[in-house]
Design a protein around this motif. Sequence first.
Motif, PDB file in Angstrom:
ATOM      1  N   GLY A   1      19.493   9.858  28.648  1.00 40.26           N
ATOM      2  CA  GLY A   1      19.764   8.728  29.540  1.00 40.26           C
ATOM      3  C   GLY A   1      18.741   8.614  30.651  1.00 40.26           C
ATOM      4  N   LEU A   2      18.222   9.761  31.103  1.00 38.62           N
ATOM      5  CA  LEU A   2      17.208   9.784  32.164  1.00 38.62           C
ATOM      6  C   LEU A   2      15.964   9.018  31.721  1.00 38.62           C
ATOM      7  CD1 LEU A   2      16.210  11.070  34.890  1.00 38.62           C
ATOM      8  CD2 LEU A   2      15.389  12.984  33.533  1.00 38.62           C
ATOM      9  N   ARG A   3      15.486   9.300  30.539  1.00 42.33           N
ATOM     10  CA  ARG A   3      14.281   8.633  30.032  1.00 42.33           C
ATOM     11  C   ARG A   3      14.521   7.143  29.831  1.00 42.33           C
ATOM     12  NH1 ARG A   3      10.253  11.890  28.199  1.00 42.33           N
ATOM     13  NH2 ARG A   3      10.672  14.127  28.260  1.00 42.33           N
ATOM     14  N   GLU A   4      15.670   6.806  29.273  1.00 45.47           N
ATOM     15  CA  GLU A   4      15.970   5.391  29.027  1.00 45.47           C
ATOM     16  C   GLU A   4      16.040   4.603  30.333  1.00 45.47           C
ATOM     17  OE1 GLU A   4      19.528   5.130  26.769  1.00 45.47           O
ATOM     18  OE2 GLU A   4      18.717   6.241  25.053  1.00 45.47           O
ATOM     19  N   ARG A   5      16.654   5.187  31.351  1.00 48.25           N
ATOM     20  CA  ARG A   5      16.801   4.510  32.637  1.00 48.25           C
ATOM     21  C   ARG A   5      15.440   4.274  33.291  1.00 48.25           C
ATOM     22  NH1 ARG A   5      19.188   1.064  36.029  1.00 48.25           N
ATOM     23  NH2 ARG A   5      19.353   1.824  38.185  1.00 48.25           N
ATOM     24  N   ILE A   6      14.580   5.293  33.276  1.00 49.15           N
ATOM     25  CA  ILE A   6      13.256   5.160  33.897  1.00 49.15           C
ATOM     26  C   ILE A   6      12.383   4.192  33.104  1.00 49.15           C
ATOM     27  CG2 ILE A   6      11.135   6.415  34.478  1.00 49.15           C
ATOM     28  CD1 ILE A   6      12.906   8.812  35.167  1.00 49.15           C
TER      29      ILE A   6
ATOM     30  N   GLY B   1       1.502  11.084  36.173  1.00 50.19           N
ATOM     31  CA  GLY B   1       2.113  12.362  36.538  1.00 50.19           C
ATOM     32  C   GLY B   1       3.488  12.190  37.153  1.00 50.19           C
ATOM     33  N   ALA B   2       3.642  11.199  38.041  1.00 50.87           N
ATOM     34  CA  ALA B   2       4.933  10.956  38.694  1.00 50.87           C
ATOM     35  C   ALA B   2       5.994  10.558  37.663  1.00 50.87           C
ATOM     36  CB  ALA B   2       4.793   9.881  39.759  1.00 50.87           C
ATOM     37  N   LEU B   3       5.630   9.697  36.721  1.00 45.03           N
ATOM     38  CA  LEU B   3       6.577   9.286  35.676  1.00 45.03           C
ATOM     39  C   LEU B   3       6.946  10.469  34.786  1.00 45.03           C
ATOM     40  CD1 LEU B   3       5.121   5.806  34.658  1.00 45.03           C
ATOM     41  CD2 LEU B   3       7.370   6.237  35.680  1.00 45.03           C
ATOM     42  N   PHE B   4       5.969  11.300  34.459  1.00 41.78           N
ATOM     43  CA  PHE B   4       6.240  12.488  33.630  1.00 41.78           C
ATOM     44  C   PHE B   4       7.252  13.395  34.314  1.00 41.78           C
ATOM     45  CE2 PHE B   4       5.637  16.852  32.376  1.00 41.78           C
ATOM     46  CZ  PHE B   4       5.434  16.800  31.002  1.00 41.78           C
ATOM     47  N   LEU B   5       7.043  13.682  35.595  1.00 40.39           N
ATOM     48  CA  LEU B   5       7.939  14.566  36.340  1.00 40.39           C
ATOM     49  C   LEU B   5       9.347  13.997  36.401  1.00 40.39           C
ATOM     50  CD1 LEU B   5       5.603  15.505  39.343  1.00 40.39           C
ATOM     51  CD2 LEU B   5       6.120  16.908  37.348  1.00 40.39           C
ATOM     52  N   ALA B   6       9.451  12.692  36.678  1.00 37.30           N
ATOM     53  CA  ALA B   6      10.767  12.066  36.803  1.00 37.30           C
ATOM     54  C   ALA B   6      11.497  12.056  35.462  1.00 37.30           C
ATOM     55  CB  ALA B   6      10.615  10.650  37.344  1.00 37.30           C
ATOM     56  N   LYS B   7      10.802  11.718  34.377  1.00 37.00           N
ATOM     57  CA  LYS B   7      11.444  11.663  33.060  1.00 37.00           C
ATOM     58  C   LYS B   7      11.867  13.045  32.569  1.00 37.00           C
ATOM     59  CE  LYS B   7       9.188   7.551  31.133  1.00 37.00           C
ATOM     60  NZ  LYS B   7       8.352   7.054  30.018  1.00 37.00           N
ATOM     61  N   ALA B   8      11.072  14.048  32.875  1.00 39.85           N
ATOM     62  CA  ALA B   8      11.407  15.402  32.424  1.00 39.85           C
ATOM     63  C   ALA B   8      12.629  15.941  33.155  1.00 39.85           C
ATOM     64  CB  ALA B   8      10.217  16.335  32.620  1.00 39.85           C
ATOM     65  N   GLY B   9      12.824  15.518  34.409  1.00 33.61           N
ATOM     66  CA  GLY B   9      13.962  16.012  35.190  1.00 33.61           C
ATOM     67  C   GLY B   9      13.676  17.336  35.853  1.00 33.61           C
ATOM     68  N   ARG B  10      13.220  18.296  35.066  1.00 31.21           N
ATOM     69  CA  ARG B  10      12.777  19.595  35.587  1.00 31.21           C
ATOM     70  C   ARG B  10      11.423  19.870  34.936  1.00 31.21           C
ATOM     71  NH1 ARG B  10      16.946  22.333  38.156  1.00 31.21           N
ATOM     72  NH2 ARG B  10      15.753  24.281  38.137  1.00 31.21           N
ATOM     73  N   ALA B  11      10.367  19.953  35.732  1.00 30.14           N
ATOM     74  CA  ALA B  11       9.027  20.050  35.161  1.00 30.14           C
ATOM     75  C   ALA B  11       8.076  20.766  36.101  1.00 30.14           C
ATOM     76  CB  ALA B  11       8.494  18.653  34.834  1.00 30.14           C
ATOM     77  N   LEU B  12       6.941  21.175  35.534  1.00 32.37           N
ATOM     78  CA  LEU B  12       5.891  21.871  36.271  1.00 32.37           C
ATOM     79  C   LEU B  12       4.641  21.000  36.298  1.00 32.37           C
ATOM     80  CD1 LEU B  12       4.592  24.438  37.535  1.00 32.37           C
ATOM     81  CD2 LEU B  12       4.193  25.273  35.232  1.00 32.37           C
ATOM     82  N   LEU B  13       4.147  20.714  37.492  1.00 30.35           N
ATOM     83  CA  LEU B  13       2.896  19.989  37.683  1.00 30.35           C
ATOM     84  C   LEU B  13       1.822  21.012  38.027  1.00 30.35           C
ATOM     85  CD1 LEU B  13       1.253  17.377  37.904  1.00 30.35           C
ATOM     86  CD2 LEU B  13       2.028  17.183  40.276  1.00 30.35           C
ATOM     87  N   ALA B  14       0.881  21.216  37.101  1.00 35.03           N
ATOM     88  CA  ALA B  14      -0.134  22.258  37.264  1.00 35.03           C
ATOM     89  C   ALA B  14      -1.530  21.668  37.367  1.00 35.03           C
ATOM     90  CB  ALA B  14      -0.060  23.244  36.097  1.00 35.03           C
ATOM     91  N   ASP B  15      -1.640  20.457  37.909  1.00 33.41           N
ATOM     92  CA  ASP B  15      -2.959  19.851  38.090  1.00 33.41           C
ATOM     93  C   ASP B  15      -3.880  20.781  38.860  1.00 33.41           C
ATOM     94  OD1 ASP B  15      -2.351  17.573  36.752  1.00 33.41           O
ATOM     95  OD2 ASP B  15      -2.163  16.293  38.519  1.00 33.41           O
ATOM     96  N   GLU B  16      -5.144  20.721  38.509  1.00 38.89           N
ATOM     97  CA  GLU B  16      -6.133  21.497  39.238  1.00 38.89           C
ATOM     98  C   GLU B  16      -6.088  21.121  40.716  1.00 38.89           C
ATOM     99  OE1 GLU B  16     -10.793  22.830  38.565  1.00 38.89           O
ATOM    100  OE2 GLU B  16     -10.011  21.059  37.574  1.00 38.89           O
TER     101      GLU B  16
ATOM    102  N   ARG C   1      15.495   5.916  43.085  1.00 37.25           N
ATOM    103  CA  ARG C   1      15.797   4.544  42.683  1.00 37.25           C
ATOM    104  C   ARG C   1      16.564   4.498  41.365  1.00 37.25           C
ATOM    105  NH1 ARG C   1      10.313   1.160  44.431  1.00 37.25           N
ATOM    106  NH2 ARG C   1      10.080   2.164  46.486  1.00 37.25           N
ATOM    107  N   ALA C   2      16.297   5.449  40.483  1.00 38.34           N
ATOM    108  CA  ALA C   2      16.955   5.436  39.172  1.00 38.34           C
ATOM    109  C   ALA C   2      18.337   6.058  39.216  1.00 38.34           C
ATOM    110  CB  ALA C   2      16.089   6.162  38.148  1.00 38.34           C
ATOM    111  N   PHE C   3      18.526   7.106  40.007  1.00 33.33           N
ATOM    112  CA  PHE C   3      19.783   7.852  39.973  1.00 33.33           C
ATOM    113  C   PHE C   3      20.395   8.109  41.342  1.00 33.33           C
ATOM    114  CE2 PHE C   3      17.439   8.894  36.153  1.00 33.33           C
ATOM    115  CZ  PHE C   3      18.384   8.593  35.180  1.00 33.33           C
TER     116      PHE C   3
END
Length: 713
Positions: A201-206, A234-249, A267-269
Amino acid sequence: MKKSKKTAVKKTPRNRKPEEMSLEAWQIALRKEFGRAQKFRLKNLGAEAFFSDFSVTNPQSGNTYRVAIRSLQTGMNYCSCPDFAVNSLGTCKHIEFTLGKLEKKTGGKKALAAGHRPSYSSISLRYGAERQIVFRPGREAPPAFLKIVSKYFGPDQLLRADAYARFERFLEEAKSAADGHEWRCYEDALNFIAQRRDQAGLRERIDGLFPQGSRSAALEKLLKVPLYPFQKEGALFLAKAGRALLADEMGLGKTIQAVAATEILARAFGIEKVLIVCPTSLKHQWKQEIRRFTERSVEVLEGLTAARTARLAHESFYKIINYDVVHRDLPLLEKWAPDLIILDEAQRIKNWKTRAAQSVKRLPSEYAIVLTGTPLENRLEELHSIMQFVDRFHLGPLFRFLHEHQMTDEAGKVTGYRHLSKISESLKPILVRRTKGEVLKDLPGRLEKTFFLPMTPEQKQHHDENGEIVARIVQRWRRTRFLSEKDQRLLTAALQNMRMSCNSTYLLDDKSDFGVKADEAVAFLQDFFEKPETKAIIFSQWLGTHELILRRLKKQKWSHVFFHGGVAGPERPKLVERFKNDPQCRLFLSTDAGGVGLNLQNASAVVNMDQPWNPAVLEQRIGRAHRMGREGPVHVVNFVSEGTIEHGMLDLLAFKKSLFAGVLDGGEDSVFLGGSRLKKFMESVEKVTGNIPASSPAAAISETGGSTQAGAG
């Protein structure tokens, strides 16, 4: 007549798997032996003597867990402890302790061996390499009830993949068909089903809010400042995953991406409570960045316990706390129950044994964003520890993870890592990483130069005397492959003295000042500061180096700030603000306390007075200036004393860099290293001290105060 001696029970080795045992059998045996030797407290919570629910309390830790006993068969029982949830073995020390106690009761072994098939049916969560919802029919389950079950569960009694979305329908139909038959659906099973459905549902809503993905017009007005295209992704990836790691250089704007993802989730939840955990030096920088990017309220939790408690009670969207006090405030934070937790510089929890790591992993939240440019610095265990906060199930139990990816010699010592690409592939759903090379069109250039400088005779004497101590200990190590604690301490001190002598004799005796680095740094700045808008950062591991530079700055007109670990937390953001906003403040002097997280992209140059052992520390330093928002190239200057341990260190860091690249940047699939940590360290020492090149006359300082430069780029 002599009493016969009892045969000693052979214990299972803890540090190495016996060849005749499978990995799973070995780990189960360890838990069985350990559990049955404990003195836990056991309480039966039900009416039946053997097949019942029990509470198991560890009197030392005070922790109590619920244990459900159904059979001697592995996987049929349950425990509420963290190890049972993730070890994929179907048992734990609490279950084995309970079974051991029950087997000693009259009729216990026979009853447990026969197993338990209750009159009621049950739906539970099976813990293993893959968590699954399983149905167990009771003895008295009516045919109509079982017919309904078969519509949602397969012949293997596992919930079908398409039935997760229809589980409420199943509950209604099963209730109608039960006809008085008792059936139970356990809470962890319901939570797991809800989690699976919420994720979809998280992915569908976003996707509904941002139908064109990173090109959606709604992202243009998400924050008060614009986002680069890769930051939107990156922001969309983090939001859709719900729990995620951002390891950008480092330098690619992890902070702004985390804030943007937070806005998407709000805004989504409708999330309302966000907890940011970061190093002390970054708390006020986070506050400033949030105010620059959004209109959200923010509160920094600082001061004594009473003050932090009062601030936590204030109404604000963001709360910011440092790692060091999480363990003290854990009950308050658990009660506050944040919707989202952002961990910044998450390498702070890379060692799972530390109090900070264990406390942070107990923080509850539905959503989590973990930020670090260096999730892997030395060992694979570091990545596993950080991932435990993101998703404790994703990489599986540590013993299985290391068994699959760690190579050892006959003595069980680590010799390398393998199948790194498999780790990289498995992390794709919850980890996003971009390097500066991938988004180079959006980044300023990076120009590096290394200056090889001569040592004075006084420096050389200190350096070589300590080098002789190192050489003697290395020879002893080669002969015996053993070092006493005294030798290890002596070796560490001698290596440190060799490195400090490369900067100046002042770092060793607090009196004399033989060395050219400080003068060379000032000479470089004199040329570099000819353009009035330029600013620079000078890094050194040692306060003594900065003291020497400060002496020489008295003759210059440049204003400066000095950032180090002794600066009080509330004063740190003032130093950063002065460097950013005061045109007269040209120089930011810093120990490695300032190498983490600070945004100093208004600096045009980064000067490294010494080279750290860890390549991640060096990149942290450079990343303070070489980051998004910087206009124009960043000049990186490295001062290296020629013919010294510093010179030999230049080739030392290849293994750490290749390990990092193999997992996160698509590098080599296998990486080899020495055996034990001491062995690996000693081999590094041998390599460094053995690769020290001879001094070259070309490195001599010219009469004009310049020096021959080499290396570079």
